[in-house]
Design a protein around this motif. Structure first.
Motif, PDB file in Angstrom:
ATOM      1  N   PHE A 125     -18.846   5.490 -23.067  1.00 21.24           N
ATOM      2  CA  PHE A 125     -17.902   4.459 -22.626  1.00 21.24           C
ATOM      3  C   PHE A 125     -16.488   4.802 -23.072  1.00 21.24           C
ATOM      4  O   PHE A 125     -15.527   4.612 -22.321  1.00 21.24           O
ATOM      5  CB  PHE A 125     -18.333   3.102 -23.184  1.00 21.24           C
ATOM      6  N   TRP A 126     -16.359   5.340 -24.282  1.00 26.46           N
ATOM      7  CA  TRP A 126     -15.040   5.739 -24.780  1.00 26.46           C
ATOM      8  C   TRP A 126     -14.438   6.847 -23.914  1.00 26.46           C
ATOM      9  O   TRP A 126     -13.263   6.791 -23.562  1.00 26.46           O
ATOM     10  CB  TRP A 126     -15.169   6.209 -26.227  1.00 26.46           C
ATOM     11  N   ILE A 127     -15.241   7.839 -23.550  1.00 27.13           N
ATOM     12  CA  ILE A 127     -14.741   8.932 -22.717  1.00 27.13           C
ATOM     13  C   ILE A 127     -14.258   8.408 -21.369  1.00 27.13           C
ATOM     14  O   ILE A 127     -13.169   8.770 -20.896  1.00 27.13           O
ATOM     15  CB  ILE A 127     -15.827  10.005 -22.514  1.00 27.13           C
ATOM     16  N   LEU A 128     -15.059   7.552 -20.727  1.00 23.93           N
ATOM     17  CA  LEU A 128     -14.650   7.009 -19.433  1.00 23.93           C
ATOM     18  C   LEU A 128     -13.348   6.234 -19.563  1.00 23.93           C
ATOM     19  O   LEU A 128     -12.429   6.405 -18.750  1.00 23.93           O
ATOM     20  CB  LEU A 128     -15.745   6.101 -18.870  1.00 23.93           C
ATOM     21  N   CYS A 129     -13.248   5.385 -20.569  1.00 21.25           N
ATOM     22  CA  CYS A 129     -12.025   4.590 -20.764  1.00 21.25           C
ATOM     23  C   CYS A 129     -10.815   5.484 -20.985  1.00 21.25           C
ATOM     24  O   CYS A 129      -9.727   5.228 -20.439  1.00 21.25           O
ATOM     25  CB  CYS A 129     -12.202   3.639 -21.947  1.00 21.25           C
ATOM     26  N   CYS A 130     -10.990   6.559 -21.782  1.00 23.20           N
ATOM     27  CA  CYS A 130      -9.862   7.452 -22.076  1.00 23.20           C
ATOM     28  C   CYS A 130      -9.414   8.207 -20.830  1.00 23.20           C
ATOM     29  O   CYS A 130      -8.207   8.319 -20.565  1.00 23.20           O
ATOM     30  CB  CYS A 130     -10.250   8.443 -23.164  1.00 23.20           C
ATOM     31  N   VAL A 131     -10.366   8.718 -20.073  1.00 19.37           N
ATOM     32  CA  VAL A 131     -10.025   9.460 -18.850  1.00 19.37           C
ATOM     33  C   VAL A 131      -9.273   8.550 -17.878  1.00 19.37           C
ATOM     34  O   VAL A 131      -8.246   8.932 -17.295  1.00 19.37           O
ATOM     35  CB  VAL A 131     -11.288  10.037 -18.195  1.00 19.37           C
ATOM     36  N   VAL A 132      -9.777   7.350 -17.716  1.00 23.75           N
ATOM     37  CA  VAL A 132      -9.141   6.406 -16.792  1.00 23.75           C
ATOM     38  C   VAL A 132      -7.756   6.009 -17.299  1.00 23.75           C
ATOM     39  O   VAL A 132      -6.796   5.931 -16.519  1.00 23.75           O
ATOM     40  CB  VAL A 132     -10.038   5.168 -16.597  1.00 23.75           C
ATOM     41  N   ALA A 187     -18.616   0.970  -4.490  1.00 25.31           N
ATOM     42  CA  ALA A 187     -19.958   0.924  -5.083  1.00 25.31           C
ATOM     43  C   ALA A 187     -20.174   2.081  -6.049  1.00 25.31           C
ATOM     44  O   ALA A 187     -20.778   1.918  -7.118  1.00 25.31           O
ATOM     45  CB  ALA A 187     -21.008   0.957  -3.975  1.00 25.31           C
ATOM     46  N   ALA A 188     -19.664   3.256  -5.692  1.00 26.96           N
ATOM     47  CA  ALA A 188     -19.802   4.422  -6.574  1.00 26.96           C
ATOM     48  C   ALA A 188     -19.048   4.206  -7.881  1.00 26.96           C
ATOM     49  O   ALA A 188     -19.555   4.530  -8.973  1.00 26.96           O
ATOM     50  CB  ALA A 188     -19.297   5.674  -5.866  1.00 26.96           C
ATOM     51  N   MET A 189     -17.844   3.654  -7.798  1.00 31.50           N
ATOM     52  CA  MET A 189     -17.061   3.403  -9.007  1.00 31.50           C
ATOM     53  C   MET A 189     -17.735   2.371  -9.905  1.00 31.50           C
ATOM     54  O   MET A 189     -17.764   2.522 -11.142  1.00 31.50           O
ATOM     55  CB  MET A 189     -15.647   2.948  -8.622  1.00 31.50           C
ATOM     56  N   ILE A 190     -18.302   1.336  -9.296  1.00 31.45           N
ATOM     57  CA  ILE A 190     -19.002   0.316 -10.076  1.00 31.45           C
ATOM     58  C   ILE A 190     -20.221   0.921 -10.756  1.00 31.45           C
ATOM     59  O   ILE A 190     -20.511   0.628 -11.925  1.00 31.45           O
ATOM     60  CB  ILE A 190     -19.399  -0.865  -9.170  1.00 31.45           C
ATOM     61  N   ALA A 191     -20.938   1.804 -10.052  1.00 30.83           N
ATOM     62  CA  ALA A 191     -22.125   2.441 -10.629  1.00 30.83           C
ATOM     63  C   ALA A 191     -21.762   3.286 -11.844  1.00 30.83           C
ATOM     64  O   ALA A 191     -22.446   3.248 -12.882  1.00 30.83           O
ATOM     65  CB  ALA A 191     -22.820   3.296  -9.568  1.00 30.83           C
ATOM     66  N   VAL A 192     -20.667   4.041 -11.735  1.00 28.07           N
ATOM     67  CA  VAL A 192     -20.224   4.875 -12.865  1.00 28.07           C
ATOM     68  C   VAL A 192     -19.829   3.985 -14.043  1.00 28.07           C
ATOM     69  O   VAL A 192     -20.196   4.251 -15.203  1.00 28.07           O
ATOM     70  CB  VAL A 192     -19.041   5.763 -12.443  1.00 28.07           C
ATOM     71  N   ALA A 193     -19.089   2.920 -13.763  1.00 32.94           N
ATOM     72  CA  ALA A 193     -18.655   2.021 -14.834  1.00 32.94           C
ATOM     73  C   ALA A 193     -19.849   1.358 -15.516  1.00 32.94           C
ATOM     74  O   ALA A 193     -19.897   1.258 -16.754  1.00 32.94           O
ATOM     75  CB  ALA A 193     -17.712   0.955 -14.271  1.00 32.94           C
ATOM     76  N   LEU A 194     -20.835   0.928 -14.729  1.00 26.13           N
ATOM     77  CA  LEU A 194     -22.015   0.268 -15.308  1.00 26.13           C
ATOM     78  C   LEU A 194     -22.838   1.233 -16.149  1.00 26.13           C
ATOM     79  O   LEU A 194     -23.370   0.854 -17.201  1.00 26.13           O
ATOM     80  CB  LEU A 194     -22.869  -0.335 -14.192  1.00 26.13           C
ATOM     81  N   ALA A 195     -22.951   2.483 -15.679  1.00 22.71           N
ATOM     82  CA  ALA A 195     -23.712   3.474 -16.443  1.00 22.71           C
ATOM     83  C   ALA A 195     -23.058   3.719 -17.801  1.00 22.71           C
ATOM     84  O   ALA A 195     -23.733   3.738 -18.849  1.00 22.71           O
ATOM     85  CB  ALA A 195     -23.822   4.773 -15.652  1.00 22.71           C
ATOM     86  N   ALA A 196     -21.730   3.903 -17.798  1.00 21.43           N
ATOM     87  CA  ALA A 196     -21.021   4.132 -19.063  1.00 21.43           C
ATOM     88  C   ALA A 196     -21.072   2.896 -19.949  1.00 21.43           C
ATOM     89  O   ALA A 196     -21.211   3.000 -21.176  1.00 21.43           O
ATOM     90  CB  ALA A 196     -19.565   4.517 -18.775  1.00 21.43           C
ATOM     91  N   LEU A 197     -20.987   1.730 -19.321  1.00 24.05           N
ATOM     92  CA  LEU A 197     -21.044   0.479 -20.067  1.00 24.05           C
ATOM     93  C   LEU A 197     -22.402   0.310 -20.735  1.00 24.05           C
ATOM     94  O   LEU A 197     -22.500  -0.095 -21.899  1.00 24.05           O
ATOM     95  CB  LEU A 197     -20.768  -0.689 -19.116  1.00 24.05           C
ATOM     96  N   ILE A 199      -8.155   8.095 -31.889  1.00 23.87           N
ATOM     97  CA  ILE A 199      -8.502   7.262 -33.051  1.00 23.87           C
ATOM     98  C   ILE A 199      -9.524   6.192 -32.671  1.00 23.87           C
ATOM     99  O   ILE A 199     -10.334   5.768 -33.506  1.00 23.87           O
ATOM    100  CB  ILE A 199      -7.229   6.623 -33.643  1.00 23.87           C
ATOM    101  N   MET A 200      -9.521   5.746 -31.408  1.00 22.42           N
ATOM    102  CA  MET A 200     -10.479   4.733 -30.959  1.00 22.42           C
ATOM    103  C   MET A 200     -11.887   5.288 -30.798  1.00 22.42           C
ATOM    104  O   MET A 200     -12.832   4.532 -30.546  1.00 22.42           O
ATOM    105  CB  MET A 200     -10.015   4.135 -29.628  1.00 22.42           C
ATOM    106  N   SER A 201     -12.055   6.587 -30.918  1.00 16.31           N
ATOM    107  CA  SER A 201     -13.355   7.226 -30.751  1.00 16.31           C
ATOM    108  C   SER A 201     -14.375   6.696 -31.759  1.00 16.31           C
ATOM    109  O   SER A 201     -14.022   6.371 -32.900  1.00 16.31           O
ATOM    110  CB  SER A 201     -13.210   8.740 -30.920  1.00 16.31           C
ATOM    111  N   PRO A 202     -15.662   6.630 -31.374  1.00 17.24           N
ATOM    112  CA  PRO A 202     -16.709   6.265 -32.342  1.00 17.24           C
ATOM    113  C   PRO A 202     -16.783   7.239 -33.511  1.00 17.24           C
ATOM    114  O   PRO A 202     -17.324   6.909 -34.561  1.00 17.24           O
ATOM    115  CB  PRO A 202     -17.993   6.323 -31.504  1.00 17.24           C
ATOM    116  N   TRP A 203     -16.258   8.457 -33.334  1.00 14.46           N
ATOM    117  CA  TRP A 203     -16.252   9.452 -34.402  1.00 14.46           C
ATOM    118  C   TRP A 203     -15.077   9.259 -35.360  1.00 14.46           C
ATOM    119  O   TRP A 203     -15.015   9.935 -36.391  1.00 14.46           O
ATOM    120  CB  TRP A 203     -16.196  10.861 -33.812  1.00 14.46           C
ATOM    121  N   ALA A 204     -14.141   8.394 -35.004  1.00 11.57           N
ATOM    122  CA  ALA A 204     -12.960   8.159 -35.835  1.00 11.57           C
ATOM    123  C   ALA A 204     -12.956   6.706 -36.305  1.00 11.57           C
ATOM    124  O   ALA A 204     -13.999   6.148 -36.617  1.00 11.57           O
ATOM    125  CB  ALA A 204     -11.700   8.508 -35.052  1.00 11.57           C
ATOM    126  N   ALA A 205     -11.780   6.088 -36.348  1.00 11.56           N
ATOM    127  CA  ALA A 205     -11.680   4.722 -36.874  1.00 11.56           C
ATOM    128  C   ALA A 205     -12.261   3.685 -35.924  1.00 11.56           C
ATOM    129  O   ALA A 205     -12.660   2.601 -36.335  1.00 11.56           O
ATOM    130  CB  ALA A 205     -10.215   4.389 -37.169  1.00 11.56           C
TER     131      ALA A 205
END
Length: 266
Positions: free
Chosen positions: A37-44, A20-30, A76-82
């Motif tokens: 969302f980019w940071i969470l995806c990169c860390v994971v 449940a905690a993992m789902i909550a973190v994913a939903l918040a970032a989503l 490069i996938m960052s919103p600050w880049a391409a």
């Protein structure tokens, strides 16, 4: 004295709370999207790649170099880049090529694709006009599949799905996962307007999710370990939780982008 039933109950509670905690973190970032969302995806993704390296026998220094190789396309996938586009896809492929050139071991290069492609797919999905709904569907169908398979397999039992790879998985679990994911897609279609093509494709994606689970089980059996890691209480490693999402995310991205892809070809 603690009984086995009490131990199993405690493990189940730990698993549910951590899940449940993992789902909550994913939903918040989503929900936040963008940089969060980019940071969470990169860390994971980096955590997944590190565990992959451990499963294929890489030492710490080798794993660090492989993580660095993937860090370039992730940046490069960052919103600050391409952002998530074909250029980023090319860099993921280039990072994989870099790894195979260095060590001449394809299983190491495969780890870069395994960790990098789902991130690109998820970021691409989230960036679409209805990306929040589409990305939620992608995550939620995997969650529903896991939950349905877990409880159907536990309550119904029956013949094993792949006893040589994962003795605990059953055909009843497979069916339960498909039904749960399909029911979720039907609800999203009725209540939130999930397109028909995505709702109808959900059973096939549920099968792909469980195929990803079996593949990760094969990796662990090959490496002689029970879990890919110990970072998640009651669940093991990141790979243990995200194995179903890995094949689903790229397939979901193709389905989401299908109208645009058709437009490009006409």
């Amino acid at each position: 004295m603690t009984t086995s039933a009490e131990v199993n109950r405690t493990e189940l509670v730990t698993r549910i709370v951590a899940g449940a905690a993992m789902i909550a973190v994913a939903l918040a970032a989503l929900w936040l999207g963008g940089v969060a969302f980019w940071i969470l995806c990169c860390v994971v993704a980096l955590g997944v790649l590190r565990e992959w390296g451990m499963l294929v026998g890489m030492v710490e220094g080798e794993r660090r170099l492989m993580l660095f190789a993937l860090s370039v396309p992730l940046a490069i996938m960052s919103p600050w880049a391409a952002g998530p586009d074909f250029f980023a896809l090319g860099l993921v492929a280039a990072a994989s090529f870099f790894v195979v050139i260095i060590w001449r071991k394809p299983e190491r290069a495969a780890g870069v694709l395994y960790a990098g492609l789902p991130v690109l797919a998820l970021l691409l999905i989230r960036d679409q006009p209805r990306g929040l709904l589409f990305a939620f569907w992608t995550f939620a169908l995997v969650w529903a599949c896991d939950i349905g398979a877990f409880f159907a397999g536990r309550w119904l039992g029956g013949p094993r799905l792949a006893p040589d790879i994962s003795p605990n998985k059953t055909w009843a679990g497979l069916a339960g996962g498909i039904i749960a994911a399909s029911a979720l897609a039907a609800v999203l279609h009725v209540t939130m307007g999930l397109p028909w093509r995505l709702a109808l494709a959900t059973p096939a994606l549920a099968i792909a999710s469980q195929g990803g689970d079996l593949f990760e089980s094969w990796l662990k059996r090959r490496a002689g370990v029970k879990d890919s890691g110990s970072i998640l209480p009651g669940h093991g490693g990141l790979l243990d939780r995200l194995d179903g999402l890995v094949p689903v995310a790229p397939l979901a991205a193709i389905l989401v982008m299908l109208p645009q892809l058709r437009g490009m070809m006409t």
